[in-house]
Every structure is written in C-alpha cells, then in structure tokens.
Write a protein that holds these residues in place. Structure first.
Motif, PDB file in Angstrom:
ATOM      1  N   ASP A   1       3.573  18.111   4.703  1.00 13.14           N
ATOM      2  CA  ASP A   1       4.478  17.112   4.475  1.00 13.14           C
ATOM      3  C   ASP A   1       5.800  17.933   3.472  1.00 13.14           C
ATOM      4  OD1 ASP A   1       3.707  14.808   5.810  1.00 13.14           O
ATOM      5  OD2 ASP A   1       2.024  15.178   4.443  1.00 13.14           O
TER       6      ASP A   1
ATOM      7  N   THR B   1       0.906  -1.085   0.031  1.00 12.11           N
ATOM      8  CA  THR B   1      -0.005   0.060   0.080  1.00 12.11           C
ATOM      9  C   THR B   1       0.835   1.234   0.045  1.00 12.11           C
ATOM     10  OG1 THR B   1      -1.596  -1.117   1.437  1.00 12.11           O
ATOM     11  CG2 THR B   1      -1.762   1.107   1.175  1.00 12.11           C
ATOM     12  N   VAL B   2       0.598   2.127  -0.739  1.00  7.00           N
ATOM     13  CA  VAL B   2       1.211   3.388  -1.220  1.00  7.00           C
ATOM     14  C   VAL B   2       0.275   4.560  -0.528  1.00  7.00           C
ATOM     15  CG1 VAL B   2       2.576   4.951  -2.674  1.00  7.00           C
ATOM     16  CG2 VAL B   2       2.710   2.572  -3.010  1.00  7.00           C
ATOM     17  N   ARG B   3       0.794   5.267   0.325  1.00  9.89           N
ATOM     18  CA  ARG B   3       0.196   6.453   0.818  1.00  9.89           C
ATOM     19  C   ARG B   3      -0.039   7.501  -0.462  1.00  9.89           C
ATOM     20  NH1 ARG B   3       1.842  10.763   5.545  1.00  9.89           N
ATOM     21  NH2 ARG B   3      -0.119  11.287   6.002  1.00  9.89           N
ATOM     22  N   PRO B   4      -1.539   7.976  -0.629  1.00 12.62           N
ATOM     23  CA  PRO B   4      -1.705   8.856  -1.718  1.00 12.62           C
ATOM     24  C   PRO B   4      -1.122  10.011  -1.220  1.00 12.62           C
ATOM     25  CG  PRO B   4      -3.622   8.418  -0.542  1.00 12.62           C
ATOM     26  CD  PRO B   4      -2.827   7.354   0.283  1.00 12.62           C
ATOM     27  N   LEU B   5      -0.916  11.041  -2.176  1.00 10.12           N
ATOM     28  CA  LEU B   5      -0.451  12.495  -1.882  1.00 10.12           C
ATOM     29  C   LEU B   5      -1.245  13.357  -2.702  1.00 10.12           C
ATOM     30  CD1 LEU B   5       2.068  14.537  -1.138  1.00 10.12           C
ATOM     31  CD2 LEU B   5       3.152  13.671  -3.226  1.00 10.12           C
TER      32      LEU B   5
ATOM     33  N   GLY C   1      -6.678   6.028  -3.316  1.00 13.24           N
ATOM     34  CA  GLY C   1      -5.219   5.674  -3.330  1.00 13.24           C
ATOM     35  C   GLY C   1      -4.493   6.412  -4.563  1.00 13.24           C
TER      36      GLY C   1
ATOM     37  N   ARG D   1      -5.845  14.753   4.679  1.00 11.79           N
ATOM     38  CA  ARG D   1      -5.411  13.930   5.829  1.00 11.79           C
ATOM     39  C   ARG D   1      -6.245  13.288   6.524  1.00 11.79           C
ATOM     40  NH1 ARG D   1      -0.870  17.480   7.797  1.00 11.79           N
ATOM     41  NH2 ARG D   1       0.742  16.912   6.316  1.00 11.79           N
TER      42      ARG D   1
ATOM     43  N   SER E   1      -2.792   9.799  -6.163  1.00 13.46           N
ATOM     44  CA  SER E   1      -2.215  11.031  -5.930  1.00 13.46           C
ATOM     45  C   SER E   1      -2.789  12.085  -6.918  1.00 13.46           C
ATOM     46  CB  SER E   1      -0.859  10.787  -6.043  1.00 13.46           C
ATOM     47  OG  SER E   1      -0.306  10.282  -4.881  1.00 13.46           O
TER      48      SER E   1
ATOM     49  N   GLY F   1      -6.248   9.927   5.006  1.00 15.61           N
ATOM     50  CA  GLY F   1      -4.786   9.126   5.254  1.00 15.61           C
ATOM     51  C   GLY F   1      -3.739   9.557   4.139  1.00 15.61           C
ATOM     52  N   ALA F   2      -4.101  10.763   3.515  1.00 12.13           N
ATOM     53  CA  ALA F   2      -3.076  11.274   2.219  1.00 12.13           C
ATOM     54  C   ALA F   2      -2.107  12.183   3.135  1.00 12.13           C
ATOM     55  CB  ALA F   2      -3.786  12.030   1.354  1.00 12.13           C
ATOM     56  N   ALA F   3      -0.774  12.040   2.665  1.00  9.41           N
ATOM     57  CA  ALA F   3       0.117  12.956   2.808  1.00  9.41           C
ATOM     58  C   ALA F   3      -0.247  14.339   1.960  1.00  9.41           C
ATOM     59  CB  ALA F   3       1.604  12.465   2.284  1.00  9.41           C
TER      60      ALA F   3
END
Length: 165
Positions: free
Chosen positions: A157, A5-9, A74, A97, A76, A100-102
């Motif tokens: 971030d 899992t990659v944190r979306p931005l 998910g 946020r 960006s 759960g996104a950066a």
C-alpha cells in the motif's frame, strides 16, 4: 454508538545500517500512531550482543508474532528489522494482509560513503543501542542486501499523501 473500525497498518522499514530506519520509524510512530518494534533496542535493553545472530533471529520471531497479535487487535505496528531479503518482506506482508491489515514498505537508501559517515557519526556520539559497524562490514552487508524493485514495491500500500514521512 459504535466507534468506526479503522484498518490496522503494518509498516516495514527496510534498509542498511545508517540509512535512517530508526529516525523514520520514530517519526511515523507518532504520526500513524503505531507501536514501534526495533530489535536493536530490545537486544540492548536485554543486555544481548547486537551481533548474536541466533538471539536476533529468536527475538525477531517473537516480535513478528507480537506484531501480528497487535494487528489482529486493530493496533498499527512499525517493524524496523532492516528486511534485507524479499522473502522476509513477502512473509510479513502476506501475514499482515491475512489479518486484514494494510501494509506499507519504506525502503531507505543512501550511497555507501554516506552510510559509512552516518555510522561513524553515530558511533562517535556513542548512541546507545547501535552496533559498531566497520566499513568492511558495511560493504559486506550491501552485497547481501536485496533491495526491493518496482514490482515488489507495487505489492504494498502507498502511504497517504496527508502523512509526510
């Protein structure tokens, strides 16, 4: 095997006309990768007047909702709305946020004379999808613009050093 899992931005591109928002957003879209949402391009594509504030407001609401939906999936996203006020930047940061996104803030700036020169060059080149902005308008916009201070920038971030902008 389950993919990691990659944190979306969410990237907010902030600045006055002529500061380079679209140029930066296009570069970042390829590097992140991310979906880039630019109200000026959408308004031009829909045949709307770039100075129609009501249409712009509605479009930015739609694009903001779409951005949150994409982040929730998910994906960006880069928003190049200009983000002239702190309240607008805070709302987007907090909403992203909550998913759960950066969230990164890229604030672009240049002296008024340079912004004016860039806008004149862009107008002379007949760059489609850009508004014709006078020096008087630019000066008025500069007075309205609320630049992010260090305290605000610290709420976001930081881009990784491995991703040049």
């Amino acid at each position: 095997m389950v993919a990691p899992t990659v944190r979306p931005l969410l990237i907010l591109v902030c600045g006055l006309p002529g500061s380079g928002k679209t140029t930066l957003a296009r570069r970042l879209a390829d590097r992140v990768p991310a979906v880039r949402l630019c109200p000026d391009e959408w308004m031009t594509g829909l045949g709307l007047d770039l100075f129609d504030e009501q249409a712009r407001g509605r479009l930015e609401e739609v694009l903001s909702s779409h951005a949150m939906e994409l982040l929730g999936l998910g994906q960006s996203v880069i928003l190049e709305f200009g983000f002239w006020g702190r309240e607008e930047r805070d709302q987007m940061r907090l909403a992203a946020r909550a998913l759960g996104a950066a969230v990164e803030l890229h604030h672009l700036t240049a002296p008024l004379d340079e912004l004016g020169r860039r806008i004149e060059h862009r107008s002379a080149a007949d760059a489609g999808g850009t508004a014709l902005i006078s020096r008087a308008m630019l000066e008025e916009y500069a007075e309205q613009f609320e630049a992010p201070d260090e305290d605000e920038r610290n709420l976001f971030d930081q881009p990784p050093a491995s991703r040049p902008t």
